[in-house]
Structures are given as structure tokens and as C-alpha cells.
Design a protein around this motif. Structure first.
Motif, PDB file in Angstrom:
ATOM      1  N   LEU B 171      95.365 133.886  19.019  1.00  0.00           N
ATOM      2  CA  LEU B 171      96.196 134.596  18.057  1.00  0.00           C
ATOM      3  C   LEU B 171      97.054 133.613  17.263  1.00  0.00           C
ATOM      4  O   LEU B 171      97.279 133.784  16.061  1.00  0.00           O
ATOM      5  N   GLY B 172      97.488 132.539  17.953  1.00  0.00           N
ATOM      6  CA  GLY B 172      98.250 131.482  17.280  1.00  0.00           C
ATOM      7  C   GLY B 172      97.438 130.886  16.137  1.00  0.00           C
ATOM      8  O   GLY B 172      97.926 130.726  15.014  1.00  0.00           O
ATOM      9  N   GLU B 173      96.172 130.588  16.443  1.00  0.00           N
ATOM     10  CA  GLU B 173      95.260 130.025  15.428  1.00  0.00           C
ATOM     11  C   GLU B 173      95.163 130.977  14.242  1.00  0.00           C
ATOM     12  O   GLU B 173      95.250 130.568  13.089  1.00  0.00           O
ATOM     13  N   THR B 174      94.970 132.273  14.568  1.00  0.00           N
ATOM     14  CA  THR B 174      94.813 133.276  13.517  1.00  0.00           C
ATOM     15  C   THR B 174      96.030 133.292  12.600  1.00  0.00           C
ATOM     16  O   THR B 174      95.903 133.319  11.382  1.00  0.00           O
ATOM     17  N   VAL B 175      97.203 133.279  13.232  1.00  0.00           N
ATOM     18  CA  VAL B 175      98.427 133.377  12.440  1.00  0.00           C
ATOM     19  C   VAL B 175      98.590 132.150  11.540  1.00  0.00           C
ATOM     20  O   VAL B 175      98.928 132.264  10.363  1.00  0.00           O
TER      21      VAL B 175
END
Lengths: 511, 252
Positions: B171-175
Motif C-alpha cells: 500500500l505504501g508503494e501504491t500511495v
């Protein structure tokens, strides 16, 4: 069984009146509780005061709360004018709505307090105004809990609404109170059954709405809501379908004699072409105020009752003077017309079983003083507070071993079953002869007289036509005739309804 | 873009945030790092006025945030937080569309699908209720909801705190990717220095209501920023070193 069913199916108008009353009270309760709950959720102090008040109301017995609204509304007439009703629908509505407040309020406040703080923060975070937050988040999330509160309130209110009979509002309490007084258990059962069934149906429908809200099923809560609305609308249309104008309202207190006399008066008026309505089973204090305020038109009251309760007198000037004084006082003070005395007395007296009195060798109150400390005395709930008892106690130095309260009907049962040795009986009571009781003499004349009087409200006091119809009743009813009629209603076997007894009484006295 | 001028927040005698002066440029990804109670969440919430400064002010695009109607201000700022705060009585699609709905607009089904795909969820998820989703999926919906208003600024308060490490990483990557693609300005509060170092291009370290370090990730790794900052950097570094050592020595 068939009698029970007959009565049950005859309860239509009581049922619709009951539904209209309960639904209005719950509606009013919701209308007050929900905004209050919203306010309470924004202010801790409001929450404390509102919940405290609602809890306090809950501690007042429902019967007392209903009765309290009479003086409150009476004093409010100073503000709202003479047209403000003091008996019947309005006070019943207000008292029951007040009663319905607590469960709705408490559930709504609790639901709000237990909302997930994360969700509330999100509501602020996405930019909801406080109204949007209430409408889109707080209300839908609290709805199932609020509905549970409304459900509890409804079941209570439907039950408590039976008590509104005592303040002159027709309800399913009418058959219950009438049945209790006349020991007609089919009537009591039918009233209880109808009100319990109504409560169960309401509980189930509201439960359906509650579950529908919790599961977010529009079909479920919509369906439940439609069913509830349909029931209320049907009751409303039946209640207000036929309007009657200029109806004479006749009151009766909570004992058989009063029911019979109300019917006797009502039959005469109906025969003369009047429309008549009965307010049966009113509290004793309520009746006098109701007549004085023209909330009802006709009642039968007793000299001794008015003497002590309303004139606040404790002396005993003798039967005739007492009546004259009351007649003048009523005309002057309240505008109430005391048309005359019916001819019999329903005085307090001390009665015992014949065999028991013989065994103890008692014929008068003077004899009774000697053995009283070993005996149990039974009285109706107000008797031991009344000046009659105090007069007897002081005149004779009477001290009983034990004192017990019974409702008038059960008092006689207590005497036959031996739970009481002496009771405060009424002289016109049919059970005195039927149960073979002896009335103890009162040589010191401590007990005042209780002549039955016909009372006409100020509104009807100058209605010559009405008075002409009622006049033949004056002096027409002997104590024996009244005893016989009372006993016909009170006895266990072959009992008559108050209406039948009234017809028989009319025949007996040649009217 | 965003400017703090002597912004403070006190609760009685307790100073949550003490006179912070700070400027955040448009397009930057800022991480606010610190231990629990260091004041980082309070500082973040001053931006969308969930917390009101006791003294000083916060300027957003040149205007004092306190002078604007809170609801209107918040509809311009995306907000994602640890509690996730999806409305449990609304479907996923309705949750995403809530921001525009409050402003009186209706979000099209296509746009909802697009937003769901943006956070790497299936478009048909729109019809589900929040309690049918996993924690990671819910937080992705939370991000989609914040993005639905096309915010100029994205605030994230420990957005991944309750997630398992794998979900959290993804999710960090996505954000970070969305930050680049949509040209957002992002402020993220976290207590995890590794997350801050990997995602942000500017790391602020807070202690007892004050900013004690303001460095790039590279500068922090190079030993700058003072003791508190270095204490926080040391934790993931030592973990990485231990893991590397274990790998080198092989099975014991």
C-alpha cells in the motif's frame, strides 16, 4: 368461553381508542425524545438533566402520574382558557408520552455515545457539516438502537394506557376496571387479552423495523412501518368516523353501585332522546373535580365524601344539615347543581361475619374496642387515611392488632376467608345481606352520613329539560333496592351486568 | 502551499505542539516521524482544523485555515487515518462518493471504478459493504475516498498502522506512486522510520511538540539530524544489519 369471545369482539371502540391514545403518546414521546437526544449528545449537562428527569418520571407510579395531570391542567386553564380539557385524552396523552420518554431517550443517548469515534472523525474529516453528520452518519447508525427504545416504550405505553380509564379516557382498561369491580372475570380477561395482544403485535412489527434497520433492508423496515401506519390510520378513521354533538357524559367511580347508577341515569336520558357517554371507573377525587370543571356532566357523589374531601370539615352536624350545607357550598363555590338525594346512604360501617361476632359477643363498636387488639381490620385503600376512621379511633379509643388494605371488592372476600376479622363495609352493599354480615352499631355517632346525591355540572345546571328527566330519581332509591342491585352485580353466580342490574332496579322502583 | 506560523496546541498545562514554524512546498512528500505523544498527529490535524491552534496559525494556499468554514476546507483536503473510518452503513462505492456528495455532486459509476482501480482494487467492489473487506482492502478504499475529491493536499495519519507488513509495504508503494502520478502534496504521520525513509522525500522528526530534525532521507542515513532522529534511524538499520549478518553466517 363464548361470553369471553362476545366481550372480546365487543371491544372494538375501546381498542381503537386505545390504539389512537398509545400511538399518539409514543409519537409525542419520539418527537420530544429525539431532538433532546441530539442536544444531549452535544452537551453532557443536557444529557445528565434530561436522563435524570426521565428517570425521575419513571419512578412515579403510572396511576399517580395520570392523576397528577388533572390539577396541572386545571391550573393551566388560567393560561389557555376554560376550553382546556382536564380529563380524558389530553392528560392521558401527556402522562403516557412522559412515560415513553425514558426508554427512547436513553437508547438514543446511549447509541450516540457508543458510535465509533473513528467513524465520527471520518465524518468530520471528509467535510460534513454537523447537520450532514447527523443525517448521514449518526442517525442511520443509531437507528436500530433508537428503534429498540421505541419498541420498549410502545410495549410499556400500551400496557400503561389501560390505566387512563381512571381519568376518563376510554381504553382497554375500561373492561379491566369494570370487571375487577364487579368480579366479572371474563371482562377482566378480555381487556387484558386485547391489550396484551395489541402489545405483542406492536412489539413484533416494531421489531421487524428494528431488524430491517440493522440489516439495512428497506423491504423489512418499510413493510413494518407501513403495517404500523395502517393500524393507526384504521383506528383513527374508526375513532373519528362518527361525530356526536352535545353528548351527556356520565361519570362513575370504581365500584359496582356507581356503574349501576350511571347506567340507570344513562338509560333514562337515552329514552328521553339524549346521546350519552360513560366515563367509568374514575378515581374518587377526579370525579368531583371533573363535574366542577364540566369535564363530565353528571355524577353521583356522597355527602360524607364531599364533606371531608372538599369542604375539609371534620365535624358531624347531622345528616340533614350536612346535605344542606353541601348543596349551598357547591352552588356557590363551584356552580355545581346538587339536584337532590337519591334516597339511600352508602356510609362507612364496620362489618363482621355473623358467626364471628356472635362468638366474640359483639354488637357495637363499644364491644369491639375490648377485643380489637387481637383482631385484623381490613379497609379500602383510602379508609385508614380518612377522618371517619380517625373519628372512630378517637371516639372509641379503637386499636386493632393489624391493619390491611384491600380493594373494595376483595375486602369482602378477605372477611369470608378469614384474612380480616372486621372490615370497613358500605351500608348499601348487597354483600352485607348475602354474606350474612352484621353491621356493628355506632352508639357514639362517630361515623358521618353518606347520602347519595345527584350532581350536575355547571354547564348543565340550568338545563331544565335535562333536569326534568332526572328529577324522578330523587328520593326514589331505597337502601334495600340499592343493596339488591349491587348484589346482583357483585355475586359470583348468575351475576348481572351493571346495565341489566340498572334495568332491574328501574323496574323495582317503578320508573 | 502550506505554512505553519508559530502554531501551538495546549491542553491546559500540557503542550502538545509548541510554536512550530514550517513551510511545505507543493508536490513534496513529507513524513512526520516521532514516538507516541510527540505531537505529530496534532500538528497534522491543525491543517484540516480537526485540531485548532491555541496560538499561531496555519496557512493553506495562502489563507488562514481557521478563517474558512471547516466543512468547505476539508472537502479540498484528502484525509486518511489509521481508524480507516469507512462508514459501515454505506457501500464501498457510496463511501468513495461521499466527498463529492457533500458538495452536491454525484460521482459517476465509471469514476468510482477508476478510483478503485487506482488503488488496485476490482471495480465490482463498489457494491460491497465495508465489513466484507479485509483490512488492507478497506484502507485502499479509504485512500480512494480521499482521492475522490481530487485533493490538492493529502493528509495521512498513521495510514498503515493496523496492517500486516506485506499489505503495508504494497500500500505504501501504491500511495507513493499515486503521489507522483497525480502530482499531490502529501503529509504522512508515522512512527515507523523505515517507512518514512522509504516513501518520503523530506522527513520531519518530532519530540515533545517540537520539530527536532528536518532532513532528506539520505541526509538522515548519512548521520545528520541529531540524536533523536539518529535514535529512530538506528532501529531499522540495526535490524537490517542483523538480518544481513544472519544471512551471511548461514543456518546454525
Amino acid at each position: 368461553m363464548s361470553e369471553f369471545l362476545d366481550i372480546l369482539f365487543g371491544l372494538g371502540d375501546k381498542l381503537t381508542a386505545h390504539i389512537v391514545l398509545a400511538a399518539s403518546a409514543i409519537g409525542l414521546g419520539i418527537a420530544v425524545a429525539l431532538p433532546l437526544a441530539v442536544w444531549a449528545s452535544r452537551s453532557r449537562n443536557v444529557a445528565r438533566v434530561a436522563l435524570g428527569f426521565a428517570s425521575l418520571v419513571q419512578t412515579i407510579p403510572a396511576l399517580a402520574l395520570l392523576a397528577l395531570f388533572f390539577p396541572i391542567l386545571l391550573s393551566l386553564r388560567a393560561v389557555f382558557g376554560e376550553g382546556l380539557p382536564t380529563l380524558g385524552f389530553l392528560p392521558a396523552l401527556l402522562a403516557l408520552a412522559l412515560y415513553a420518554l425514558l426508554p427512547i431517550l436513553r437508547n438514543a443517548v446511549t447509541a450516540q455515545a457508543n458510535l465509533d469515534p473513528g467513524v465520527l472523525e471520518a465524518a468530520d474529516g471528509v467535510g460534513m457539516t454537523s447537520w450532514q453528520k447527523l443525517r448521514l452518519v449518526e442517525a442511520p447508525l443509531s437507528a436500530p438502537f433508537i428503534m429498540a427504545g421505541i419498541r420498549t416504550a410502545s410495549v410499556w405505553t400500551i400496557g400503561a394506557a389501560t390505566l387512563s380509564t381512571t381519568i376518563g379516557q376510554p381504553s382497554l382498561g375500561d373492561p379491566i376496571f369494570a370487571g375487577l369491580q364487579t368480579q366479572n372475570w371474563a371482562l377482566v380477561l378480555a381487556g387484558c387479552f386485547a391489550s396484551a395482544a395489541l402489545a405483542l403485535i406492536a412489539d413484533n412489527l416494531l421489531g421487524l423495523i428494528e431488524r430491517g434497520l440493522a440489516r439495512r433492508s428497506k423491504v423489512m423496515w418499510g413493510g413494518g412501518l407501513i403495517a404500523v401506519a395502517a393500524g393507526i390510520i384504521a383506528a383513527l378513521s374508526v375513532q373519528f368516523g362518527g361525530e356526536e354533538e352535545d353528548t351527556i357524559i356520565i361519570a362513575s367511580k370504581q365500584f359496582s353501585e356507581q356503574y349501576i347508577l350511571a347506567q340507570l341515569i344513562g338509560s333514562r336520558l337515552e329514552a328521553a332522546g339524549y346521546a350519552v357517554e360513560y366515563r367509568d371507573g374514575l378515581g374518587s377525587a377526579v370525579v368531583h373535580n371533573a363535574v366542577a370543571s364540566s369535564a363530565i356532566d353528571i355524577s353521583v357523589d356522597y355527602t360524607g365524601t364531599i364533606w371531608t374531601n372538599n369542604l375539609k370539615r371534620t365535624d358531624n352536624p347531622g345528616r340533614k344539615t350536612m346535605y344542606q350545607t353541601i348543596k349551598e357550598w357547591e352552588a356557590e363555590e363551584n356552580g355545581v347543581l346538587v339536584l337532590g338525594r337519591l334516597g339511600f346512604e352508602n356510609a362507612y360501617a364496620f362489618a363482621m361475619r355473623e358467626d364471628r361476632a356472635a362468638e366474640l359477643g359483639l354488637t357495637s363498636l363499644e364491644d369491639l374496642v375490648r377485643v380489637a387488639p387481637q383482631l385484623t381490620v381490613g379497609g379500602d385503600p383510602e379508609f385508614f387515611e380518612r377522618p371517619e376512621w380517625i373519628a372512630v379511633r378517637d371516639a372509641y379509643g379503637m386499636r386493632f392488632g393489624q391493619t390491611r388494605n384491600f380493594s373494595p371488592t376483595f375486602m369482602y372476600n378477605a372477611l369470608t376467608s378469614g384474612e380480616a376479622d372486621v372490615i370497613s363495609a358500605y351500608t348499601s352493599d348487597g354483600r352485607i345481606a348475602a354474606d350474612r354480615l352484621v353491621v356493628l352499631e355506632d352508639p357514639r355517632e362517630a361515623l358521618p352520613s353518606y347520602d347519595a346525591m345527584l350532581m350536575i355540572s355547571p354547564r348543565r345546571a340550568n338545563d331544565a329539560a335535562l333536569i326534568a328527566v332526572l328529577e324522578p330519581l330523587i328520593g326514589a332509591i331505597s337502601v334495600d333496592a340499592m343493596r339488591e342491585a349491587n348484589f346482583a352485580v357483585d355475586r359470583q353466580e348468575d351475576k348481572l351486568s351493571p346495565k341489566e342490574a340498572a334495568d332491574q332496579l328501574a323496574d323495582n322502583i317503578g320508573l | 502551499m502550506l505554512k505553519f506560523e508559530g502554531a501551538s496546541r495546549r491542553y491546559g498545562d500540557v503542550i502538545a505542539v509548541g510554536s512550530v514554524d514550517l513551510e511545505i512546498a507543493k508536490g513534496s512528500f513529507v513524513a512526520l516521524v516521532g514516538a507516541s505523544g510527540s505531537g505529530k498527529s496534532t500538528l497534522l490535524k491543525m491543517v484540516n482544523t480537526l485540531e485548532v491552534p491555541s496560538a499561531g496559525k496555519v496557512l493553506f494556499a495562502g489563507d488562514d485555515v481557521a478563517a474558512q468554514p471547516p466543512a468547505a476546507l476539508r472537502r479540498r483536503i484528502g484525509y486518511v487515518f489509521q481508524g480507516i473510518g469507512l462508514f459501515p452503513h454505506l457501500r464501498v462505492g457510496e463511501n468513495i462518493a461521499i466527498g463529492p456528495r457533500l458538495a452536491g455532486e454525484t460521482l459517476s459509476a465509471e469514476r468510482i471504478t477508476e478510483l478503485l482501480e487506482l488503488v488496485e482494487l476490482e471495480g465490482d467492489m463498489a457494491g460491497r459493504m465495508p465489513d466484507e473487506l479485509s483490512g488492507g482492502q478497506r484502507q485502499r478504499v479509504g485512500v480512494a475516498r480521499a482521492l475522490a475529491i481530487e485533493p490538492e493536499l493529502l493528509l495521512m495519519d498513521e495510514p498503515f498502522g493496523a496492517l500486516d507488513p506485506i499489505t503495508r509495504d504494497a500500500l505504501g508503494e501504491t500511495v507513493r506512486e499515486l503521489h507522483e502520478r497525480l502530482g499531490l502534496t502529501t503529509i504522512m504521520v508515522t512512527h515507523d522510520m523505515a517507512e518514512a525513509l522509504l516513501l518520503a522525500d523530506r522527513v520531519l522528526v518530532m519530540e515533545a511538540g517540537a520539530i527536532v530534525a528536518d532532513e532528506t532521507p539520505h541526509a538522515l542515513l548519512a548521520g545528520k539530524g541529531g540524536d533523536t532522529a539518529q535514535g529512530l534511524v538506528a532501529v531499522p538499520r540495526q535490524q537490517a544489519e542483523k538480518l544481513a549478518a544472519m544471512e551471511a553466517s548461514g543456518p546454525t
